[in-house]
Design a protein around this motif. Structure first.
Motif, short mmCIF file in Angstrom:
data_model
loop_
_atom_site.label_atom_id
_atom_site.label_comp_id
_atom_site.label_asym_id
_atom_site.label_seq_id
_atom_site.Cartn_x
_atom_site.Cartn_y
_atom_site.Cartn_z
N ASN A 1 -13.08 -9.72 -6.17
CA ASN A 1 -13.22 -8.28 -5.96
C ASN A 1 -14.71 -7.98 -5.78
O ASN A 1 -15.44 -7.84 -6.77
CB ASN A 1 -12.65 -7.50 -7.16
CG ASN A 1 -11.15 -7.66 -7.30
OD1 ASN A 1 -10.36 -7.03 -6.61
ND2 ASN A 1 -10.75 -8.54 -8.21
N GLN B 1 -12.05 -0.17 -1.41
CA GLN B 1 -11.24 -0.83 -2.44
C GLN B 1 -9.82 -0.26 -2.47
O GLN B 1 -8.84 -1.01 -2.60
CB GLN B 1 -11.90 -0.66 -3.82
CG GLN B 1 -13.31 -1.21 -3.94
CD GLN B 1 -13.42 -2.70 -3.65
OE1 GLN B 1 -12.50 -3.47 -3.93
NE2 GLN B 1 -14.55 -3.12 -3.10
N ARG C 1 -7.75 -1.54 0.43
CA ARG C 1 -7.25 -2.90 0.17
C ARG C 1 -6.04 -2.87 -0.74
O ARG C 1 -5.05 -3.58 -0.52
CB ARG C 1 -8.36 -3.75 -0.46
CG ARG C 1 -7.91 -5.16 -0.82
CD ARG C 1 -9.05 -5.97 -1.43
NE ARG C 1 -8.57 -7.28 -1.86
CZ ARG C 1 -8.02 -7.53 -3.02
NH1 ARG C 1 -7.86 -6.55 -3.91
NH2 ARG C 1 -7.62 -8.75 -3.33
N VAL C 2 -6.09 -2.04 -1.78
CA VAL C 2 -4.93 -1.89 -2.68
C VAL C 2 -3.72 -1.39 -1.91
O VAL C 2 -2.61 -1.89 -2.05
CB VAL C 2 -5.28 -0.95 -3.85
CG1 VAL C 2 -4.02 -0.57 -4.62
CG2 VAL C 2 -6.29 -1.59 -4.79
N SER D 1 -14.80 -10.46 -10.34
CA SER D 1 -15.31 -9.17 -9.87
C SER D 1 -16.83 -9.17 -9.90
O SER D 1 -17.45 -9.65 -10.84
CB SER D 1 -14.79 -8.03 -10.74
OG SER D 1 -15.42 -6.81 -10.40
N VAL E 1 -9.94 0.62 -10.58
CA VAL E 1 -9.73 -0.10 -9.32
C VAL E 1 -9.34 -1.55 -9.58
O VAL E 1 -8.48 -2.11 -8.90
CB VAL E 1 -10.99 -0.01 -8.43
CG1 VAL E 1 -10.98 -1.09 -7.35
CG2 VAL E 1 -11.08 1.37 -7.80
N LEU E 2 -9.96 -2.18 -10.57
CA LEU E 2 -9.61 -3.57 -10.90
C LEU E 2 -8.17 -3.66 -11.39
O LEU E 2 -7.44 -4.60 -11.03
CB LEU E 2 -10.57 -4.12 -11.95
CG LEU E 2 -12.00 -4.41 -11.47
CD1 LEU E 2 -12.88 -4.84 -12.63
CD2 LEU E 2 -12.01 -5.48 -10.37
N SER F 1 -5.97 -3.18 -8.38
CA SER F 1 -6.00 -4.40 -7.57
C SER F 1 -5.10 -5.47 -8.16
O SER F 1 -4.36 -6.16 -7.44
CB SER F 1 -7.43 -4.91 -7.45
OG SER F 1 -7.48 -6.10 -6.69
N ALA G 1 -1.49 -4.46 -7.55
CA ALA G 1 -1.14 -4.59 -6.14
C ALA G 1 -0.98 -6.05 -5.74
O ALA G 1 -0.08 -6.41 -4.97
CB ALA G 1 -2.20 -3.91 -5.28
N ASN G 2 -1.87 -6.91 -6.25
CA ASN G 2 -1.73 -8.34 -5.99
C ASN G 2 -0.39 -8.87 -6.47
O ASN G 2 0.31 -9.60 -5.75
CB ASN G 2 -2.86 -9.12 -6.69
CG ASN G 2 -4.13 -9.17 -5.87
OD1 ASN G 2 -4.10 -9.28 -4.65
ND2 ASN G 2 -5.26 -9.09 -6.55
N ASP H 1 -3.78 -11.17 -13.88
CA ASP H 1 -4.88 -10.64 -13.09
C ASP H 1 -5.66 -9.55 -13.81
O ASP H 1 -6.89 -9.48 -13.70
CB ASP H 1 -4.34 -10.10 -11.76
CG ASP H 1 -4.05 -11.19 -10.75
OD1 ASP H 1 -4.17 -12.38 -11.13
OD2 ASP H 1 -3.70 -10.88 -9.60
N ARG I 1 -7.45 -16.17 -11.41
CA ARG I 1 -6.18 -15.50 -11.18
C ARG I 1 -5.06 -16.44 -11.54
O ARG I 1 -5.13 -17.61 -11.38
CB ARG I 1 -6.03 -15.10 -9.72
CG ARG I 1 -7.03 -14.07 -9.30
CD ARG I 1 -6.81 -13.71 -7.85
NE ARG I 1 -5.50 -13.08 -7.70
CZ ARG I 1 -4.67 -13.33 -6.71
NH1 ARG I 1 -4.96 -14.18 -5.79
NH2 ARG I 1 -3.51 -12.71 -6.63
#
Length: 268
Positions: free
Chosen positions: A69, A83, A86-87, A155, A166-167, A170, A173-174, A251, A268
């Motif tokens: 990230n 960011q 991307r999410v 990150s 945001v992390l 993310s 979402a991953n 994550d 991850r």
């Protein structure tokens, strides 16, 4: 080998009918190719090229760093927008897979995305996160010691007010994108094409490892194992939420933990 363990190593009956019509089979194959081309299959190609580039670089692989990230702009507001885009892309990948399953007449309960067992799904997510996350960290550290893994920084986002949300987004979402596409969608479609359960999870596990190649060879093998375990758990339980939850927990711990403890390297 105990009977209970042996049973879990074998796939359970799927209850998904194999498609026999030749035209429909071609369309399913084409659909899979299109989905992978715009989602994780393309990521696998980029990841493999990134590893080749890293191996050809003058500096040894162990001295290089990979960031999961990273900032996308020097302006904090524009960076936040990047960011979030991307999410949104990752959420869209998973949503596309869900939509295609629904269009094919496959109810979400058939892939384990219903809300009938929230408590058991949550416990399953915790157990899987521990089962995969702890050995995965050990494998990464081993790769660092023997020089086959770059330094993976979860990150490098600057310390702004939106960094932690945001992390977390993310991470969620991953998890959503990978487990919906690789397990719920792809394994179901391969069943319809008549692939054996073992062949299907083997192929999807290798693909999962391939789109993590940019993190080094150790990440490839670690994610292959993760794909095999997750695939078999889903085949046996027909529950997808525990896989999404476990992946998200792994994550979140890696991304947020690294943000608070930048001296600690996690994966991850």
């Amino acid at each position: 080998m105990p009977v209970a363990v042996r049973d879990w190593l074998l796939p359970a009956p799927s209850g998904v009918e194999v498609v026999r019509d030749a035209r429909e089979r071609r369309l399913i194959g084409l659909e899979i190719a299109v989905v992978l081309t715009v989602t994780l299959g393309l990521s696998a190609l980029r990841s493999a090229l990134s590893l080749v580039e890293a191996l050809l670089a003058p500096a040894p692989l162990a001295s290089q760093q990979v960031t999961l990230n990273a900032p996308a702009s020097t302006d904090t507001v524009v960076d936040l927008a990047f960011q979030l885009v991307r999410v949104l892309q990752l959420v869209g990948w998973g949503a596309l897979a869900v939509y295609l399953l629904l269009r094919a007449g496959i109810a979400l309960r058939r892939v384990g995305l219903d809300r009938t067992r929230p408590g058991r799904d949550a416990l399953g997510a915790l157990g899987l996160a521990a089962l995969i996350g702890i050995p995965g960290l050990g494998l990464y550290l081993l790769g660092r010691v023997i020089g086959i893994a770059p330094d993976v920084a979860p990150s490098t986002l600057t310390d702004v007010w939106w960094r932690i949300p945001v992390l977390v987004a993310s991470a969620l979402a991953n998890a959503w994108a990978e487990e919906i596409v690789m397990i719920g969608y792809l394994l179901t479609r391969l069943r319809q094409l008549g692939w054996s359960e073992n062949r299907a999870i083997g192929a999807t596990a290798v693909l999962r490892g391939a789109y993590h190649l940019y993190q080094g060879v150790g990440a490839f093998f670690g994610n292959v194992v993760m794909g095999l375990v997750f695939g078999r758990v889903w085949q046996r339980s027909n529950r997808l939420w525990p896989l999404v939850g476990a992946h998200a927990l792994i994550d979140v711990v890696a991304f947020v933990g690294y943000a608070f403890l930048p001296g600690i390297t996690q994966v991850r």
